[in-house]
Design a protein around this motif. Structure first.
Motif, PDB file in Angstrom:
ATOM      1  N   ILE A 118       1.007  -1.260  -0.027  1.00 46.41           N
ATOM      2  CA  ILE A 118       0.023  -0.058   0.029  1.00 46.41           C
ATOM      3  C   ILE A 118       0.988   1.293  -0.062  1.00 46.41           C
ATOM      4  N   LEU A 119       0.754   1.947  -1.104  1.00 50.27           N
ATOM      5  CA  LEU A 119       1.301   3.196  -1.128  1.00 50.27           C
ATOM      6  C   LEU A 119       0.594   4.494  -0.885  1.00 50.27           C
ATOM      7  N   ASP A 120       0.802   5.080   0.311  1.00 52.58           N
ATOM      8  CA  ASP A 120      -0.050   6.133   0.663  1.00 52.58           C
ATOM      9  C   ASP A 120       0.364   7.493  -0.030  1.00 52.58           C
ATOM     10  N   LEU A 121      -0.570   8.007  -0.908  1.00 53.39           N
ATOM     11  CA  LEU A 121       0.072   9.216  -1.782  1.00 53.39           C
ATOM     12  C   LEU A 121       0.485  10.370  -1.198  1.00 53.39           C
ATOM     13  N   GLY A 122      -0.290  10.494   0.032  1.00 58.89           N
ATOM     14  CA  GLY A 122      -0.010  11.650   0.787  1.00 58.89           C
ATOM     15  C   GLY A 122       1.221  11.565   1.449  1.00 58.89           C
ATOM     16  N   GLU A 123       1.601  10.651   2.131  1.00 59.41           N
ATOM     17  CA  GLU A 123       2.983  10.361   2.705  1.00 59.41           C
ATOM     18  C   GLU A 123       4.076  10.084   1.530  1.00 59.41           C
ATOM     19  N   GLU A 124       3.826   9.769   0.431  1.00 58.00           N
ATOM     20  CA  GLU A 124       4.901   9.481  -0.579  1.00 58.00           C
ATOM     21  C   GLU A 124       5.142  11.178  -0.969  1.00 58.00           C
ATOM     22  N   TRP A 125       4.158  11.890  -1.293  1.00 58.31           N
ATOM     23  CA  TRP A 125       4.200  13.226  -1.858  1.00 58.31           C
ATOM     24  C   TRP A 125       5.261  14.041  -0.609  1.00 58.31           C
ATOM     25  N   LYS A 126       4.873  13.864   0.724  1.00 52.63           N
ATOM     26  CA  LYS A 126       5.532  14.531   1.738  1.00 52.63           C
ATOM     27  C   LYS A 126       7.178  14.169   1.789  1.00 52.63           C
ATOM     28  N   ARG A 127       7.277  12.761   1.595  1.00 48.73           N
ATOM     29  CA  ARG A 127       8.755  12.215   1.517  1.00 48.73           C
ATOM     30  C   ARG A 127       9.448  12.760   0.365  1.00 48.73           C
ATOM     31  N   CYS A 128       8.725  12.962  -0.746  1.00 53.15           N
ATOM     32  CA  CYS A 128       9.551  13.367  -1.921  1.00 53.15           C
ATOM     33  C   CYS A 128       9.574  14.690  -2.164  1.00 53.15           C
ATOM     34  N   THR A 129       8.983  15.604  -1.520  1.00 52.01           N
ATOM     35  CA  THR A 129       8.860  16.993  -1.645  1.00 52.01           C
ATOM     36  C   THR A 129       9.009  17.937  -0.190  1.00 52.01           C
ATOM     37  N   GLY A 130       8.776  17.121   0.875  1.00 50.25           N
ATOM     38  CA  GLY A 130       8.739  18.050   2.061  1.00 50.25           C
ATOM     39  C   GLY A 130       7.676  18.816   2.262  1.00 50.25           C
ATOM     40  N   LEU A 131       6.539  19.012   1.451  1.00 50.46           N
ATOM     41  CA  LEU A 131       5.551  19.780   1.413  1.00 50.46           C
ATOM     42  C   LEU A 131       4.168  19.123   1.711  1.00 50.46           C
ATOM     43  N   PRO A 132       3.043  19.799   2.410  1.00 50.67           N
ATOM     44  CA  PRO A 132       1.926  19.250   2.281  1.00 50.67           C
ATOM     45  C   PRO A 132       1.198  19.206   0.969  1.00 50.67           C
ATOM     46  N   PHE A 133       0.062  18.245   0.826  1.00 48.32           N
ATOM     47  CA  PHE A 133      -0.545  18.066  -0.356  1.00 48.32           C
ATOM     48  C   PHE A 133      -1.917  18.580  -0.302  1.00 48.32           C
ATOM     49  N   VAL A 134      -2.375  19.471  -1.159  1.00 44.69           N
ATOM     50  CA  VAL A 134      -3.727  19.750  -1.194  1.00 44.69           C
ATOM     51  C   VAL A 134      -4.596  18.863  -2.339  1.00 44.69           C
ATOM     52  N   PHE A 135      -5.623  18.315  -1.699  1.00 50.50           N
ATOM     53  CA  PHE A 135      -6.461  17.343  -2.708  1.00 50.50           C
ATOM     54  C   PHE A 135      -7.584  18.176  -3.257  1.00 50.50           C
TER      55      PHE A 135
END
Length: 635
Positions: free
Chosen positions: A530-547
């Motif tokens: 299971i890849l959590d997309l919010g967690e992966e975005w944070k890991r890759c960019t260091g930023l929050p993600f707005v859905f």
């Protein structure tokens, strides 16, 4: 011999006996306590003092945090909050915005506004005085707690250009009730030289608080630990505070918190977060040593509420406050919620076996001020969402959207995200909670500021389920309901994993969003990744993600009033989370609470906007949206 004495090891027994006899612990004894591995013994000793001072009562405050700006002349190594004017995460609120936020919060019964910022390079003395004066005018019962010692020194030296005492008197007369304890960090000069060079030294910090106490006012004290300091540095810090308290008696509480390294400057970024064991130990030793401080606060923003509740058995008697909007720790990487309800704080206190009571800024116990702000306004003839009546409004049906629409008594079109986007684009809706991809693809909408569905780490409800290696995925099956999540996985795989799978209705991996993802996770095959997309975005960019965010048609009249109404709905919903959790049927009640307070963020602040800007650039660079330079408009 007291019953608890038998649980105290021999090396700590003399310290225990001294505390029972109401004696003062020495610096060497404090080092002995810090060196001990017997956490329960430390808790027992600390609780002797806690019970002596506060009985079985534990308190909290119904407050609101506001950071007026993060523009700052300094560049402290540990700080992820401060910014230069042109940096992506820089922000500055107007006086009207600040007063508006506090006016809304007063409807829910807050008793304190807690406000700090950076050392702003251009704001004038008149700006600060108008801000304090207007906040004071909102309510005679509101306590205005603002500014750290370094901010006061900045105001005195660069802004007002007057002595510190005179500036404090001016601010007090304008309506300032208390100053904050921030900026203390660790007092030892060899530590400050490495983590906050250029900031005030220990004596300069103490001078501000000494002067404020001399005016008959009160403040708190803090400690930032868990970075490069030693136990000896912590004891030195506590000693200086205890000596100053002996002198002035003006500190009402002590609030230690652990260093957040995730977004710190490179020199400190490698430092792991303090363990729960270390955080509880530090609280217990602080309680034992600071015999002239009546209150020790567990800062749940740093600890998380479950650990803060546990800390009530390690000398702590206060859980801080509702806060409603914390930025400094979350910009540094904290994964805790940004707010708590009064109910959740009282529940945490009761679970620790303590009696909950509300307090004021000076830690005095007061009757509960819990109120339903929407009901209060309705009784006075004003409805916080009255500007929405008559509008065609669309919203998704997911659990994460309910705090943004809860309590609204008008008509709402409930549909899938992409359907809402099409209806808004065609003019069939006036306002809709629209996926980020849609308003980035059509950047002509007005977006409601400070309201969003976002994550700053694991989101839980937007996932990619697959087997084998991520790079080996050839085709992803997806629900086209939200192109935001579909294009988020495209961007993540192309930009950060070098993979370009195809998409369709079937595949060797599946993208799931919303309630569908939540239900899937409950019964997922253990062999699936299971890849959590919010967690992966944070890991890759260091930023929050707005859905998603509220998007308004550009021709809409009274757009500011409509945006204010949506902000009012958000405030109402967040204050009624317990009601939402009790009535929704997604998962268990405990899951719903955890999901809405730990996984989902409802803010659209500068960090979220920086995440949006990066997502837009990546979408453009991969040809997923047009190269359109039209700026996003927030109202």
């Amino acid at each position: 011999m007291p019953h608890t004495a038998k649980f105290i090891p021999r090396e700590l027994r003399p310290i225990y006996d001294k505390v029972v006899a109401d004696g003062r612990v020495s610096d060497d004894e404090a080092l002995t306590l810090y060196s001990s591995g017997d956490l329960n013994a430390l808790g027992l000793i600390a609780n002797v003092m806690r019970e002596r001072k506060n009985g079985n009562v534990a308190t909290y405050i119904h407050n609101q945090y506001i950071n007026y700006s993060n523009l700052c002349l300094l560049a402290c190594e540990f700080c992820a909050f401060g910014a230069r004017k042109r940096e992506a995460h820089a922000f500055e609120l107007s006086i009207d915005e600040i007063v508006g936020k506090v006016a809304w919060a007063l409807g829910f019964g807050i008793t304190e506004i807690h406000m700090v910022g950076g050392l702003h390079p251009t704001l004038k003395a008149e700006w600060y005085l108008e801000l304090i004066t207007r906040l004071r005018a909102l309510s005679p019962e509101l306590y205005v707690k603002a500014f750290t010692a370094i901010e006061i020194r900045h105001l005195a030296q660069r802004v007002f250009k007057k002595p510190i005492q005179e500036v404090l008197e001016i601010l007090r007369d304008a309506g300032l009730d208390a100053i904050t304890g921030g900026g203390a960090e660790i007092f030892a000069p060899e530590v400050r030289d490495q983590i906050c060079r250029g900031k005030e030294n220990a004596e300069e910090w103490a001078e501000v608080h000494r002067t404020w106490h001399g005016l008959g006012m009160r403040s708190t004290a803090t400690m930032l630990f868990g970075h490069i300091e030693t136990y000896a540095h912590r004891v030195d810090h506590l000693r200086r505070l205890r000596e100053l308290q002996d002198e002035t008696g003006g500190f009402v509480g002590f609030i230690p918190f652990a260093f957040e390294s995730e977004q710190a400057r490179p020199m400190l970024r490698h430092i792991p977060h303090a363990t729960a064991f270390e955080e509880l130990k530090n609280l217990a030793v602080s309680r034992i040593y600071l015999d002239n401080f009546d209150h020790i606060t567990a800062y749940w923003v740093s600890l998380g509420l479950p650990l803060a509740s546990l800390a009530l058995n390690y000398g702590v008697d206060d859980l801080h406050g509702t806060i409603m909007e914390e930025k400094i720790f979350h910009m540094a990487g904290a994964q805790t919620p940004t707010f708590q309800t009064m109910q959740s704080l009282e529940k945490a206190i009761c679970e620790a076996g303590r009696e909950p009571m509300q307090r004021d800024t000076w830690y005095r116990r007061i009757p509960s001020t819990r109120r339903d702000g929407a009901r209060v306004r309705a009784e006075s003839g004003e409805r916080p969402w009255s500007a929405l009546h008559g509008l065609r409004i669309g919203c998704v049906q997911y659990l994460n959207s309910k705090p943004l629409i809860h309590g609204y008594d008008g008509d709402v079109v409930l549909a899938h995200p992409s359907e809402l986007a099409r209806s808004l684009s065609a003019g069939k809706l006036d306002a809709a909670l629209v996926p980020a991809f849609e308003f980035l693809r059509e950047p002509h909408y007005a977006l409601v500021d400070d309201v969003a569905i976002a994550s700053d780490g694991p989101v839980y409800s937007v996932i990619l389920a697959f087997r084998g290696e991520l790079r080996s995925i050839r085709r992803i099956a997806l629900d086209p309901a939200s192109m935001t999540s579909a294009n988020l996985i495209r961007v993540l795989l192309r930009e950060f994993h070098g993979a370009q799978p195809e998409f369709g209705t079937e595949g060797d991996a599946q993208l799931l969003i919303g309630n569908q993802a939540i239900a899937f996770r409950e019964h997922a095959d253990p062999g699936l990744h299971i890849l959590d997309l919010g967690e992966e975005w944070k890991r890759c960019t260091g930023l929050p993600f707005v859905f998603a965010a509220w998007a308004l048609r550009p021709e809409l009249e009274n757009v500011r009033a409509v945006a204010d109404a949506f902000r009012g709905l958000k405030a109402h919903g967040l204050q009624r989370l317990d009601e939402i959790i009790a009535t929704d049927e997604t998962g268990t009640a405990e899951f719903r609470r955890r999901y809405l307070t730990e996984h989902i963020r409802f803010d659209l602040r500068e960090q979220e906007k920086a995440g949006l800007a990066l997502y837009r650039r990546l979408l453009q660079s991969h040809g997923l949206i047009a190269q359109d330079a039209t700026p996003l408009v927030f109202v």
